[in-house]
Each structure stands twice: as structure tokens, then as C-alpha cells.
Write an enzyme that holds these catalytic residues in place. Structure first.
Site, PDB file in Angstrom:
ATOM      1  N   HIS A 125      98.675 -10.006  43.414  1.00 45.10           N
ATOM      2  CA  HIS A 125      97.547  -9.138  43.777  1.00 45.10           C
ATOM      3  C   HIS A 125      96.644  -8.987  42.557  1.00 45.10           C
ATOM      4  CE1 HIS A 125      95.322  -5.701  45.344  1.00 45.10           C
ATOM      5  NE2 HIS A 125      95.782  -6.051  46.536  1.00 45.10           N
ATOM      6  N   ASP A 155     100.994  -8.202  52.741  1.00 47.17           N
ATOM      7  CA  ASP A 155     101.032  -9.297  53.715  1.00 47.17           C
ATOM      8  C   ASP A 155     102.398  -9.948  53.821  1.00 47.17           C
ATOM      9  OD1 ASP A 155      97.889  -9.726  52.419  1.00 47.17           O
ATOM     10  OD2 ASP A 155      98.237  -9.303  54.532  1.00 47.17           O
TER      11      ASP A 155
HETATM   12  C1  SDX Z   1      95.083  -8.881  50.089  1.00 50.10           C
HETATM   13  O1  SDX Z   1      92.029  -7.011  46.756  1.00 50.10           O
HETATM   14  C2  SDX Z   1      92.708  -6.393  47.645  1.00 50.10           C
HETATM   15  O2  SDX Z   1      92.883  -5.179  47.585  1.00 50.10           O
HETATM   16  C3  SDX Z   1      93.238  -7.266  48.758  1.00 50.10           C
HETATM   17  C4  SDX Z   1      94.177  -6.577  49.745  1.00 50.10           C
HETATM   18  C5  SDX Z   1      93.456  -5.511  50.584  1.00 50.10           C
HETATM   19  O3  SDX Z   1      94.145  -4.629  51.109  1.00 50.10           O
HETATM   20  O4  SDX Z   1      92.206  -5.659  50.756  1.00 50.10           O
HETATM   21  O5  SDX Z   1      95.263  -5.976  49.061  1.00 50.10           O
HETATM   22  C6  SDX Z   1      94.735  -7.585  50.748  1.00 50.10           C
HETATM   23  O6  SDX Z   1      94.256  -9.762  50.053  1.00 50.10           O
HETATM   24  C7  SDX Z   1      96.426  -9.036  49.417  1.00 50.10           C
HETATM   25  C8  SDX Z   1      96.606 -10.419  48.723  1.00 50.10           C
HETATM   26  C9  SDX Z   1      96.953 -11.429  49.799  1.00 50.10           C
HETATM   27  N1  SDX Z   1      96.924 -12.822  49.246  1.00 50.10           N
HETATM   28  C10 SDX Z   1      98.059 -13.509  49.051  1.00 50.10           C
HETATM   29  O7  SDX Z   1      99.192 -13.059  49.221  1.00 50.10           O
HETATM   30  C11 SDX Z   1      97.819 -14.965  48.654  1.00 50.10           C
HETATM   31  C12 SDX Z   1      98.741 -15.331  47.475  1.00 50.10           C
HETATM   32  N2  SDX Z   1      98.303 -14.610  46.301  1.00 50.10           N
HETATM   33  C13 SDX Z   1      97.401 -15.250  45.387  1.00 50.10           C
HETATM   34  O8  SDX Z   1      96.514 -16.155  45.924  1.00 50.10           O
HETATM   35  C14 SDX Z   1      96.858 -14.324  44.310  1.00 50.10           C
HETATM   36  O9  SDX Z   1      97.923 -13.604  43.843  1.00 50.10           O
HETATM   37  C15 SDX Z   1      95.726 -13.373  44.654  1.00 50.10           C
HETATM   38  C16 SDX Z   1      94.564 -14.080  45.275  1.00 50.10           C
HETATM   39  C17 SDX Z   1      96.203 -12.304  45.581  1.00 50.10           C
HETATM   40  C18 SDX Z   1      95.259 -12.716  43.349  1.00 50.10           C
HETATM   41  O10 SDX Z   1      94.692 -13.720  42.576  1.00 50.10           O
HETATM   42  P1  SDX Z   1      94.156 -13.412  41.078  1.00 50.10           P
HETATM   43  O11 SDX Z   1      94.139 -11.957  40.794  1.00 50.10           O
HETATM   44  O12 SDX Z   1      92.894 -14.184  40.903  1.00 50.10           O
HETATM   45  O13 SDX Z   1      95.319 -13.983  40.185  1.00 50.10           O
HETATM   46  P2  SDX Z   1      95.356 -15.439  39.610  1.00 50.10           P
HETATM   47  O14 SDX Z   1      95.098 -16.411  40.705  1.00 50.10           O
HETATM   48  O15 SDX Z   1      94.507 -15.475  38.391  1.00 50.10           O
HETATM   49  O16 SDX Z   1      96.898 -15.592  39.209  1.00 50.10           O
HETATM   50  C19 SDX Z   1      97.365 -15.146  37.957  1.00 50.10           C
HETATM   51  C20 SDX Z   1      98.549 -16.078  37.664  1.00 50.10           C
HETATM   52  C21 SDX Z   1      98.192 -17.555  37.751  1.00 50.10           C
HETATM   53  O17 SDX Z   1      99.092 -18.269  36.919  1.00 50.10           O
HETATM   54  P3  SDX Z   1      98.616 -18.616  35.373  1.00 50.10           P
HETATM   55  O18 SDX Z   1      97.279 -19.317  35.483  1.00 50.10           O
HETATM   56  O19 SDX Z   1      98.544 -17.283  34.654  1.00 50.10           O
HETATM   57  O20 SDX Z   1      99.729 -19.511  34.854  1.00 50.10           O
HETATM   58  O21 SDX Z   1      99.580 -15.876  38.651  1.00 50.10           O
HETATM   59  C22 SDX Z   1      99.747 -17.066  39.405  1.00 50.10           C
HETATM   60  C23 SDX Z   1      98.517 -17.909  39.179  1.00 50.10           C
HETATM   61  O22 SDX Z   1      98.828 -19.295  39.328  1.00 50.10           O
HETATM   62  N3  SDX Z   1      99.859 -16.656  40.821  1.00 50.10           N
HETATM   63  C24 SDX Z   1     100.742 -17.138  41.681  1.00 50.10           C
HETATM   64  C25 SDX Z   1     100.541 -16.401  42.870  1.00 50.10           C
HETATM   65  N4  SDX Z   1      99.553 -15.522  42.695  1.00 50.10           N
HETATM   66  C26 SDX Z   1      99.131 -15.686  41.415  1.00 50.10           C
HETATM   67  N5  SDX Z   1     101.668 -18.117  41.583  1.00 50.10           N
HETATM   68  C27 SDX Z   1     102.406 -18.355  42.684  1.00 50.10           C
HETATM   69  N6  SDX Z   1     102.285 -17.690  43.874  1.00 50.10           N
HETATM   70  C28 SDX Z   1     101.361 -16.706  43.986  1.00 50.10           C
HETATM   71  N7  SDX Z   1     101.236 -16.058  45.146  1.00 50.10           N
END
Ligand code: SDX
Length: 429
Positions: free
Chosen positions: A306, A364
Site C-alpha cells: 500500500h 483487497d
Molecule cells: C487500494 O491509495 C489507497 O488508499 C488505495 C486503497 C483505497 O482504499 O482507495 O487502499 C485501495 O488500491 C489498495 C491497494 C490494492 N493494490 C494491490 O494490492 C496491488 C498490489 N500492490 C502493489 O501494486 C503496490 O503495493 C501498490 C500499488 C499498492 C503501492 O505501490 P507503491 O506505493 O507505488 O509502491 P512501490 O510500487 O514503489 O513498491 C515499493 C517496493 C518495490 O520494490 P523495490 O523497488 O523497493 O525493490 O515494494 C515492492 C515494489 O516492487 N512491492 C511489491 C508489492 N507491492 C510493492 N512486491 C511484490 N508484491 C507487491 N504486491
């Protein structure tokens, strides 16, 4: 406002910017004069360090895993209240008195029907259309049916549009589902509460009586509360930006629905269940954990991570409890996906990769298992998220429109294109 000042030094010159403090949470540095003072923009793709507005609606403490709506914790609202009460709180700032709640409930109840011509609107979609595609189209089309509540400068029309959308989203969502399975539309019944009415419109058929299971209705209502609002997330920011141009409220909410559909946002509940189904069994979890860590593999654990929560999403904890309640009520505690979900959660919470990055289950992760147990196909999961989030979008839109300092949102950019050059005749290219 505090008397704190932030000082920026650029090319040997110092600039001062006021620091604004909120009720709780991080201070903000007001940089609205930065460009005028320094000739520079800030650059913050994804807005990881940028506050877009003042708001009194919702507060998230990502480090502690806390979520408040108008100061009340999501745990208390989910346990002690109901969805329409949370709607009233988000819209008007206080929990309703008994009389206010009855009046609000009556107003919403008597706006649940759709203009009868809209029922024909659905038939323009292919039978196999994704219900989210139908929802984006139908909600956008509301402005072509309800012209008497599109003047955003008229507080009365704004309120009517707000009630209409909160009231009609369950009917639109249920009819999108019915259309996708080839069953006739079921009309709302005014003697049912909001969530029971929705479940009946989804699962009743004209051929027989349908009694809503009160445990399911309570679970549905709690799921709506958990999804109601969440600060300036992607879809809410979309609604605010669309609304800042003066677009009508129906168009703004349709824009929010479109944004929510993405798998990184509201589409994650559908993607999380598809992921659990693909994993299929506990022994395949290590393979997927390895893929989630592999930078060369686009796979991510859906339902994990998140932007704000770097601790357990408080909604996910409540969702997890609701999942067990619904499965026990259904006698489905042997759902094959539940052990996969629980083992995946256990492994991820112990794995250094996830712990270091603050990747915890979000709302989710468990919602999909619950919604599937309630009888919804995965294609309906994000529709249900949009149904519940409508009150959050509307409340945020209302707060923005009523802000006397409101102006159109118009970010700038860091230009990386070609330097100025002269036109070249085609014979010379
Ligand atoms: C919702 O914003 C809100 O409030 C949203 C929400 C709402 O109520 O409106 O809460 C609802 O959208 C919840 C989130 C649902 N999405 C998912 O579950 C999809 C999977 N999650 C990711 O795509 C991600 O975690 C996000 C999109 C939710 C957040 O992305 P960020 O903040 O841009 O984080 P990032 O992509 O920069 O990740 C940071 C690190 C990275 O690794 P490094 O580059 O540091 O090595 O964490 C890793 C990412 O690769 N990472 C994950 C991961 N999420 C982040 N690695 C594996 N699996 C994951 N799910």
C-alpha cells in the site's frame, strides 16, 4: 498554520515557505509561491510526498495502521454503526441523531429507483461486458437523465445529486450483474435496509420469494463501511481533479469508477482472488513468493502492499474476521482458497523482502474470498468497491466544491522533449 518556516537554499539564495500543521499527522510545507519565488517546480511523480488539499474527512496513519473517518476509528464504525450512518458522517461531519438517521435513510430509500428508460440503456452492452464497463457507462449517463441536479453552483442540486448517486449505485450494480447473467432486473423494495435491498436485487428472481440472510446483509454492510473513503487515493484524486473543472457530479464519479478499475487500485480484489485461484494450493506458494520478489517478473502479490500503510491495513483485519464469519455461516470453512490465503499471509509477514518494504495485506486481500462466498463472481468485486466508495468520492467532491479557495487543478512538468527546432520540408527528412 504554525509559525514554523521551511528554508530552501537554491543557487546561494535562501527562500522561506510557511509550514502548515493539521489536527494530527505530518506537517506540510506550503510551496504554492515556489515557482513565482524561485522559477522552479517541484517534481514528485506518484505524489509520494505531496498533499493535494486540506481535508476534514479521513485520516490514515500508515505507520500505525490506523484509519479514522471524521475522527472515528474504522474499527468502531464497522462494529457499532452501519453503512448509511457512515455515509451521513462523511457527508455532514457528525454521526446522525435518531431523527437525522431516519430522515437520511428515508431520502436515500426513495431515490433507489432508476429512470425507467435507463433499464434499456443496459441492453446496449454485449452480454459478456465486464460489469465495471457497464457501471462506468451507466453512471456517466446519469447526467443525461437527471439534468435537474447537475448545476454544481446550486447547493440544493449538489445535495440531490449526492443522494441520487448513493441511492442508485446499488441498483446500477445489481442490474449490471443481472444483465451479465441474463436474468431480469429486480426492483428495489423500500421496506428493506440498504444492504439487504442490494443483496435482494442481486440474487432474487421473479419466480420465487427471496429472503435475505441477515448475516450476509450485515457482512455486506460492513464491507461497504470498510470501502467508504480513504483520503486522496488515485480514484478520489481523479474525482477531485475532474470536479475542479466544474464537471457535473455524475461525470466526476464516472471518472473515479474508471480509475478504480485498475488492478493496482480497486481492481486488486478481483486480481487477488484470481491470484489465489492460480496458486491453487499451499505447496505452490513458494513459487509465487519467489516471482513476487523477482524484479524481472512483473508478477506482484495482489492484495499486498500500500502507498500509505506500511503496517497491517486495519480494514484487512476486519475483512479477515468477516471472511471467517461468512464462511462459518455458510458452512464453507473448507473453502480451498482460505488456507492458501492464510499461509500466503503467514509466509509474507515473516519474509524479509516484504517486512523490509512494509508490504502487508491490504483490504483487497480477503475481500475477494468473502464476496465469492456471498455468491458474487470475481467480475463484480470492483463494482462493489465502487458502490461503497461512491459516498467517499461524493463527500470529497462536496468538500472541494464548497472550499472558497477551490481552483482548477493543473500540475506542471519537467520537460524532457527536443529543444526548439525549425520545420523541415518532407523532401529533406
Ligand atoms: C487500494 O491509495 C489507497 O488508499 C488505495 C486503497 C483505497 O482504499 O482507495 O487502499 C485501495 O488500491 C489498495 C491497494 C490494492 N493494490 C494491490 O494490492 C496491488 C498490489 N500492490 C502493489 O501494486 C503496490 O503495493 C501498490 C500499488 C499498492 C503501492 O505501490 P507503491 O506505493 O507505488 O509502491 P512501490 O510500487 O514503489 O513498491 C515499493 C517496493 C518495490 O520494490 P523495490 O523497488 O523497493 O525493490 O515494494 C515492492 C515494489 O516492487 N512491492 C511489491 C508489492 N507491492 C510493492 N512486491 C511484490 N508484491 C507487491 N504486491
Amino acid at each position: 498554520m504554525t509559525d514554523k518556516i521551511a528554508t530552501l537554499t537554491l543557487d546561494g539564495k535562501s527562500y522561506e515557505f510557511p509550514v502548515k500543521s493539521g489536527t494530527i499527522g505530518p506537517d506540510t510545507i506550503d510551496i504554492s509561491t515556489l515557482y513565482k519565488d524561485t522559477g522552479c517546480f517541484t517534481l514528485d511523480p506518484g505524489f509520494t510526498s505531496t498533499a493535494s488539499c486540506d481535508s476534514e474527512l479521513t485520516y490514515i496513519d500508515g505507520g500505525k495502521g490506523e484509519l479514522l473517518h471524521r475522527g472515528y476509528s474504522i474499527e468502531e464504525l464497522a462494529e457499532k454503526g452501519d453503512f448509511l450512518e457512515t455515509c451521513y458522517l462523511l457527508l455532514f461531519g457528525e454521526l446522525p441523531t435518531q431523527q437525522q438517521k431516519e430522515e437520511f435513510t428515508t431520502s436515500v430509500t426513495y431515490h433507489t429507483m432508476l429512470h425507467e428508460q435507463m433499464s434499456r440503456f443496459f441492453t446496449g452492452f454485449r452480454r459478456d461486458a465486464h460489469p465495471m464497463a457497464i457501471m462506468v457507462g451507466v453512471v456517466g449517463a446519469l447526467s443525461s437523465f437527471y439534468h435537474d441536479s447537475t448545476d454544481i453552483n446550486d447547493p440544493k442540486q449538489r445535495m440531490i445529486a449526492s443522494y441520487r448517486m448513493i441511492a442508485k449505485m446499488p441498483t446500477i450494480a445489481a442490474w449490471a450483474y443481472k444483465y451479465s447473467i441474463g436474468q431480469p432486473f429486480i426492483y428495489p423494495k423500500n421496506d428493506l435496509d440498504y444492504s439487504s435491498n442490494f443483496l435482494r436485487m442481486c440474487f432474487a428472481v421473479p419466480a420465487e420469494e427471496y429472503e435475505v440472510n441477515p448475516v450476509f446483509a450485515k457482512a455486506m454492510d460492513r464491507i461497504f463501511i470498510l470501502h467508504a473513503d480513504h483520503e486522496q487515493n488515485a480514484s478520489t484524486s481523479t474525482v477531485r481533479l475532474a470536479g475542479s473543472s466544474g464537471a457535473n457530479p455524475f461525470a466526476c464519479i464516472a471518472a473515479g469508477i474508471a480509475c478504480l478499475w485498475g488492478p493496482a487500485h480497486g481492481g486488486a480484489n478481483e486480481a487477488a482472488l484470481s491470484m489465489l485461484s492460480e496458486i491453487g494450493s499451499v505447496d505452490r506458494i513458494p513459487e509465487y513468493i519467489a516471482r513476487a520478489k523477482d524484479k524481472n517478473d512483473p508478477f506482484r502479490l495482489m492484495g499486498f502492499g500500500h502507498r500509505v500503510y506500511k503496517n497491517y491495513d486495519p480494514r484487512a483485519k476486519i475483512m479477515r474476521q468477516t471472511t471467517h464469519e461468512v464462511l462459518e455461516q455458510l458452512g464453507k470453512t473448507d473453502d480451498p482458497l482460505l488456507p492458501v490465503a492464510m499461509e500466503l499471509e503467514r509466509i509474507a509477514l515473516e519474509d524479509e523482502y516484504f517486512v523490509k518494504r512494509g508490504l502487508y495485506p491490504n483490504i483487497d486481500f480477503y475481500s475477494g474470498i468473502t464476496l465469492r462466498a456471498l455468491g458474487f463472481p470475481t467480475s463484480m468485486f470492483t463494482v462493489l468497491f465502487a458502490l461503497a466508495r461512491t459516498v467517499g468520492w461524493i463527500s470529497q467532491w462536496k468538500e472541494m466544491i464548497e472550499d472558497p479557495n477551490q481552483r482548477i487543478g493543473r500540475p506542471r512538468q519537467l520537460y524532457q522533449g527536443p529543444a526548439p527546432r525549425s520545420y523541415k520540408p518532407i523532401s529533406e527528412r
